[in-house]
Scaffold this motif. Sequence first.
Motif, PDB file in Angstrom:
ATOM      1  N   ILE A  54      32.301  53.751  37.543  1.00  0.00           N
ATOM      2  CA  ILE A  54      33.143  52.949  38.266  1.00  0.00           C
ATOM      3  C   ILE A  54      33.771  52.010  37.314  1.00  0.00           C
ATOM      4  CG2 ILE A  54      32.609  50.962  39.653  1.00  0.00           C
ATOM      5  CD1 ILE A  54      30.358  52.356  41.390  1.00  0.00           C
ATOM      6  N   GLN A  55      33.121  51.717  36.255  1.00  0.00           N
ATOM      7  CA  GLN A  55      34.088  50.798  35.411  1.00  0.00           C
ATOM      8  C   GLN A  55      35.206  51.565  34.859  1.00  0.00           C
ATOM      9  OE1 GLN A  55      30.651  49.262  32.736  1.00  0.00           O
ATOM     10  NE2 GLN A  55      31.297  47.229  33.792  1.00  0.00           N
ATOM     11  N   LEU A  56      35.114  52.895  34.564  1.00  0.00           N
ATOM     12  CA  LEU A  56      36.047  53.583  33.753  1.00  0.00           C
ATOM     13  C   LEU A  56      37.247  53.612  34.684  1.00  0.00           C
ATOM     14  CD1 LEU A  56      34.187  56.222  31.559  1.00  0.00           C
ATOM     15  CD2 LEU A  56      35.165  54.095  31.040  1.00  0.00           C
ATOM     16  N   THR A  57      37.219  53.664  36.093  1.00  0.00           N
ATOM     17  CA  THR A  57      38.196  53.933  36.914  1.00  0.00           C
ATOM     18  C   THR A  57      39.213  52.649  36.954  1.00  0.00           C
ATOM     19  OG1 THR A  57      36.658  53.134  38.814  1.00  0.00           O
ATOM     20  CG2 THR A  57      36.907  55.817  38.302  1.00  0.00           C
ATOM     21  N   LEU A  58      38.510  51.438  36.581  1.00  0.00           N
ATOM     22  CA  LEU A  58      39.502  50.227  36.605  1.00  0.00           C
ATOM     23  C   LEU A  58      39.861  50.125  38.017  1.00  0.00           C
ATOM     24  CD1 LEU A  58      41.189  50.659  33.114  1.00  0.00           C
ATOM     25  CD2 LEU A  58      38.959  49.292  33.792  1.00  0.00           C
ATOM     26  N   TRP A  59      39.321  50.321  38.992  1.00  0.00           N
ATOM     27  CA  TRP A  59      40.077  50.117  40.418  1.00  0.00           C
ATOM     28  C   TRP A  59      39.861  48.633  40.700  1.00  0.00           C
ATOM     29  CZ3 TRP A  59      36.157  53.843  43.360  1.00  0.00           C
ATOM     30  CH2 TRP A  59      36.716  55.092  43.354  1.00  0.00           C
ATOM     31  N   ARG A  64      36.521  42.202  40.397  1.00  0.00           N
ATOM     32  CA  ARG A  64      35.723  40.886  40.669  1.00  0.00           C
ATOM     33  C   ARG A  64      34.294  40.938  40.418  1.00  0.00           C
ATOM     34  NH1 ARG A  64      35.864  40.091  47.198  1.00  0.00           N
ATOM     35  NH2 ARG A  64      35.417  42.191  47.761  1.00  0.00           N
ATOM     36  N   PHE A  65      33.757  42.403  40.387  1.00  0.00           N
ATOM     37  CA  PHE A  65      32.272  42.840  40.074  1.00  0.00           C
ATOM     38  C   PHE A  65      32.029  43.118  38.777  1.00  0.00           C
ATOM     39  CE2 PHE A  65      32.995  43.924  44.734  1.00  0.00           C
ATOM     40  CZ  PHE A  65      32.203  42.908  45.288  1.00  0.00           C
ATOM     41  N   ASN A  66      32.830  42.872  37.650  1.00  0.00           N
ATOM     42  CA  ASN A  66      32.664  43.421  36.480  1.00  0.00           C
ATOM     43  C   ASN A  66      31.633  42.806  35.794  1.00  0.00           C
ATOM     44  OD1 ASN A  66      33.606  44.822  34.014  1.00  0.00           O
ATOM     45  ND2 ASN A  66      34.678  43.029  33.414  1.00  0.00           N
ATOM     46  N   ARG A  67      31.413  41.476  35.901  1.00  0.00           N
ATOM     47  CA  ARG A  67      30.231  40.706  35.355  1.00  0.00           C
ATOM     48  C   ARG A  67      28.837  41.342  35.718  1.00  0.00           C
ATOM     49  NH1 ARG A  67      30.475  34.617  34.786  1.00  0.00           N
ATOM     50  NH2 ARG A  67      28.632  34.949  33.646  1.00  0.00           N
ATOM     51  N   THR A  68      28.561  41.571  37.219  1.00  0.00           N
ATOM     52  CA  THR A  68      27.720  42.306  37.749  1.00  0.00           C
ATOM     53  C   THR A  68      27.371  43.627  37.360  1.00  0.00           C
ATOM     54  OG1 THR A  68      28.053  40.975  39.678  1.00  0.00           O
ATOM     55  CG2 THR A  68      26.555  42.731  39.964  1.00  0.00           C
ATOM     56  N   LEU A  69      28.408  44.398  37.254  1.00  0.00           N
ATOM     57  CA  LEU A  69      28.261  45.840  36.733  1.00  0.00           C
ATOM     58  C   LEU A  69      27.968  45.933  35.454  1.00  0.00           C
ATOM     59  CD1 LEU A  69      31.177  47.385  38.174  1.00  0.00           C
ATOM     60  CD2 LEU A  69      29.051  47.708  39.009  1.00  0.00           C
ATOM     61  N   ARG A  70      28.138  45.110  34.536  1.00  0.00           N
ATOM     62  CA  ARG A  70      27.884  45.121  33.057  1.00  0.00           C
ATOM     63  C   ARG A  70      26.436  44.482  32.961  1.00  0.00           C
ATOM     64  NH1 ARG A  70      32.508  42.244  29.045  1.00  0.00           N
ATOM     65  NH2 ARG A  70      34.013  43.772  29.654  1.00  0.00           N
ATOM     66  N   ARG A  71      26.058  43.483  33.808  1.00  0.00           N
ATOM     67  CA  ARG A  71      24.709  43.162  33.752  1.00  0.00           C
ATOM     68  C   ARG A  71      23.561  44.467  34.264  1.00  0.00           C
ATOM     69  NH1 ARG A  71      24.567  38.570  36.480  1.00  0.00           N
ATOM     70  NH2 ARG A  71      25.009  37.243  34.609  1.00  0.00           N
ATOM     71  N   ALA A  72      24.167  44.862  35.156  1.00  0.00           N
ATOM     72  CA  ALA A  72      23.232  45.981  35.901  1.00  0.00           C
ATOM     73  C   ALA A  72      23.186  47.237  34.732  1.00  0.00           C
ATOM     74  CB  ALA A  72      24.105  46.633  36.943  1.00  0.00           C
ATOM     75  N   LEU A  73      24.071  47.479  34.022  1.00  0.00           N
ATOM     76  CA  LEU A  73      24.363  48.763  32.941  1.00  0.00           C
ATOM     77  C   LEU A  73      22.995  48.175  31.874  1.00  0.00           C
ATOM     78  CD1 LEU A  73      27.750  49.822  32.484  1.00  0.00           C
ATOM     79  CD2 LEU A  73      25.738  50.926  33.232  1.00  0.00           C
ATOM     80  N   ARG A  74      23.320  46.924  31.425  1.00  0.00           N
ATOM     81  CA  ARG A  74      22.295  46.287  30.472  1.00  0.00           C
ATOM     82  C   ARG A  74      20.953  46.458  30.389  1.00  0.00           C
ATOM     83  NH1 ARG A  74      25.977  40.932  29.407  1.00  0.00           N
ATOM     84  NH2 ARG A  74      27.761  41.892  28.638  1.00  0.00           N
ATOM     85  N   TRP A  75      20.458  45.878  31.696  1.00  0.00           N
ATOM     86  CA  TRP A  75      19.178  45.801  32.083  1.00  0.00           C
ATOM     87  C   TRP A  75      18.791  47.292  32.702  1.00  0.00           C
ATOM     88  CZ3 TRP A  75      15.870  41.972  31.624  1.00  0.00           C
ATOM     89  CH2 TRP A  75      16.266  40.469  31.291  1.00  0.00           C
ATOM     90  N   GLY A  76      19.849  48.207  33.260  1.00  0.00           N
ATOM     91  CA  GLY A  76      19.328  49.432  33.773  1.00  0.00           C
ATOM     92  C   GLY A  76      19.170  50.302  32.445  1.00  0.00           C
TER      93      GLY A  76
END
Length: 262
Positions: A54-59, A64-76
């Motif tokens: 999802i992050q690589l597609t750069l839609w 606007r969910f970039n920070r949430t996705l980053r936090r999900a990747l770190r803790w995930g």
Amino acid sequence: MDAHVPQRKGVVRLDRILRRRGWPAWVLAIAWALLLACMPWWIDLLLLLGLVAIQLTLWPRWQRFNRTLRRALRWGLAGLLVAAYRALQGYELAPTLTLLAALIGFSLLVLLESWQDHKPLRSAAIAAAEPEWSELALSPSGPAVAIIELQAPIWLELDGARDGISVDVAWIDGGSCRIGACTQIDHIEPRLAVAPGQGWLALPITSGRGVVLYDRANERQYRLHGWQLYGWHAGEAWLSCSEDQPPLALSHVLGQDQLEEL
């Protein structure tokens, strides 16, 4: 630095914006890591790879969910490492393999975030509305360019002979001068520069801390700290704050943060 915008009454500060960080976001992140730690590692891996995709597609809709996705990747990733360690508990190299996976995983995560921070995000609509620099270079006509030639200021001494001074300005001992009948400017040096047309007067602040500009038509004075008179153009003052920056017109400087209107 506080940003000051001149108003009719008082000064308005524009930088009092508090960053609000809610604790529910951290609770959800920890719960997400614990959930992945209890699931099989291969399911965790598929979920994290989906987030990376999802992050690589750069839609634009996901920006606007970039920070949430980053936090999900770190803790995930932390939850994935715990799940992988649980799956390798029967092996002697389980701690070593888990640490190696952590090193590789977090290194790739840092590279992904660095790539996102330095890669410009442009939607299809923005790309269509704003052509690339190569298209502009090959276009037959470019934007109009106006060349502005500044007239260097001529500084006249106030504490000596009044040769060349055609305005009603009188020097007062103690670092002050009088303009006209009732206008007095304090904490200045005994020098004066008159704009072409004599609509503006410029007086340097003591110790080179700035310049005072006086509008004779409206009988208003502006004390600008950190700016120096660079020249005149079309009866308007152009100011410079450093040798590395180009001069700016007074109309632009009046909207910046170092203006103090009296």
